[in-house]
Design a protein around this motif. Structure first.
Motif, PDB file in Angstrom:
ATOM      1  N   PHE A 135       0.818  -1.207   0.000  1.00 10.05           N
ATOM      2  CA  PHE A 135       0.000   0.000   0.000  1.00 10.05           C
ATOM      3  C   PHE A 135       0.858   1.266   0.000  1.00 10.05           C
ATOM      4  N   ALA A 136       2.012   1.208   0.662  1.00 11.31           N
ATOM      5  CA  ALA A 136       2.924   2.353   0.633  1.00 11.31           C
ATOM      6  C   ALA A 136       3.438   2.582  -0.788  1.00 11.31           C
ATOM      7  N   ASP A 137       3.734   1.494  -1.502  1.00  8.48           N
ATOM      8  CA  ASP A 137       4.189   1.618  -2.887  1.00  8.48           C
ATOM      9  C   ASP A 137       3.082   2.154  -3.799  1.00  8.48           C
ATOM     10  N   LEU A 138       1.834   1.831  -3.473  1.00  5.87           N
ATOM     11  CA  LEU A 138       0.705   2.224  -4.321  1.00  5.87           C
ATOM     12  C   LEU A 138       0.118   3.579  -3.946  1.00  5.87           C
ATOM     13  N   ALA A 139       0.593   4.176  -2.866  1.00 11.65           N
ATOM     14  CA  ALA A 139       0.055   5.472  -2.422  1.00 11.65           C
ATOM     15  C   ALA A 139       0.174   6.492  -3.548  1.00 11.65           C
ATOM     16  N   GLY A 140      -0.961   7.107  -3.885  1.00 10.53           N
ATOM     17  CA  GLY A 140      -0.970   8.110  -4.942  1.00 10.53           C
ATOM     18  C   GLY A 140      -1.126   7.547  -6.340  1.00 10.53           C
ATOM     19  N   LYS A 141      -1.049   6.224  -6.491  1.00  9.37           N
ATOM     20  CA  LYS A 141      -1.201   5.616  -7.815  1.00  9.37           C
ATOM     21  C   LYS A 141      -2.683   5.562  -8.193  1.00  9.37           C
ATOM     22  N   PRO A 142      -3.022   5.706  -9.479  1.00  9.04           N
ATOM     23  CA  PRO A 142      -4.427   5.663  -9.907  1.00  9.04           C
ATOM     24  C   PRO A 142      -5.002   4.257  -9.822  1.00  9.04           C
TER      25      PRO A 142
END
Length: 318
Positions: free
Chosen positions: A16-23
């Motif tokens: 989830f940290a890696d995906l933060a801000g991803k569409p």
């Protein structure tokens, strides 16, 4: 607590940290591939075999990182389908309760609907979506069922309550993230020759913020424990209502501490607070849960309420 919760939360935190801000288009395939949808499905049915405490831990991390993908909805949908013995279709499976919009409905391969004691599974080609947006800008679509259900079964689960618990769990993480942003800002922003955190009014406001975040944390934990025990209607009603109070108090504090910067689209705060404001009304707003809780309390009476509360607490800590 399930045996694998540490492994589960470590994986979720990193992803989830890696995906933060991803569409959505980038985040959802990775969330789906990680297998979170089967979190509550028994191991002998091909799932993770987790409990509601595991769900809380994962949803809290999703809220903390402002995940741009549905997580609560497919977890609950797969849980209910496994519970009634209906095979879950491939793709995103979302949930619908009467009178509520479906988060990410337009992207769903199927929708689980529960009404009047019956669970129905509708494939996307049997649904029509009136597309809308949540306060956070996420897909939030009104669904009409235009075709026949692919499968149905008797189901006595309160889907509205499960959705409400999910929003409390996500809010506990989002409030922590917003609080952390506010703390960092007031410690680094200097006015009149000293950091904002040195001013008594700021300290008082941040203390109130921390109280609200802690209240939602405690409410979410009580709900998860009660769900694992088997009866959580009282805890969920109280928690969803308490979450609404916390959002009403904490969100303005977060933005006051930041000033104008908190509203800019490039800054993380508004991605948290807009979700919090939307979650407050999803799966029943303050009035809905206040009425449900009020009727329960009025029916118990003063002495009965005390006995009920102590009995429920004792069973969870005993």
């Amino acid at each position: 607590m399930s045996d694998n919760r540490t492994l589960l939360t470590d994986m979720a935190a990193g992803l989830f940290a890696d995906l933060a801000g991803k569409p959505f288009a980038e985040a959802w395939p990775q969330v789906a591939e990680a297998g979170f949808s089967t979190l509550l499905v028994p191991e002998d049915a091909g799932g993770f075999g987790g409990d509601w405490g595991d769900v809380l831990a994962v949803l809290r991390l999703a809220g903390l990182n402002a995940l741009n993908a549905p997580l609560a909805e497919p977890v609950i949908a797969h849980y209910l389908l496994a519970k009634v013995g209906i095979a879950a279709p491939d793709g995103l499976v979302s949930i619908s309760v009467p009178g509520s919009r479906v988060p990410y409905g337009r992207h769903a391969a199927a929708v689980v609907h529960v009404a009047e004691g019956t669970l129905s599974l509708y494939h996307a080609d049997a649904c029509s979506f009136d597309e809308g947006r949540s306060p956070a800008g996420e897909p939030w679509d009104a669904v009409s069922f235009t075709g026949a259900a692919a499968a149905s079964a008797a189901c006595d689960v309160d889907l509205q309550a499960l959705g409400a618990f999910a929003r409390v769990a996500q809010a506990s993480g989002a409030l922590e993230a917003a609080f952390t942003l506010a703390i960092d800002h007031v410690n680094t922003r200097v006015q009149f020759g000293r950091a904002l955190a040195k001013f008594q009014a700021v300290q008082q406001a941040m203390a109130e913020f921390s109280e609200e975040a802690a209240a939602v944390d405690a409410s979410a934990a009580a709900c998860a424990a009660a769900l694992d025990y088997g009866h959580a209607s009282f805890e969920i009603a109280a928690a969803k209502l308490r979450m609404g109070i916390a959002v009403d108090r904490a969100v303005p504090i977060a933005h006051r501490m930041h000033g104008a910067i908190g509203f800019t689209i490039e800054y993380a705060l508004n991605h948290l607070t807009r979700r919090l404001m939307g979650w407050r009304s999803e799966f029943g707003g303050d009035a809905f849960w206040a009425e449900r809780l009020g009727k329960r309390v009025a029916g118990l009476g003063g002495h009965g309420l005390w006995r009920e509360m102590t009995a429920r607490t004792d069973r969870l800590v005993g």
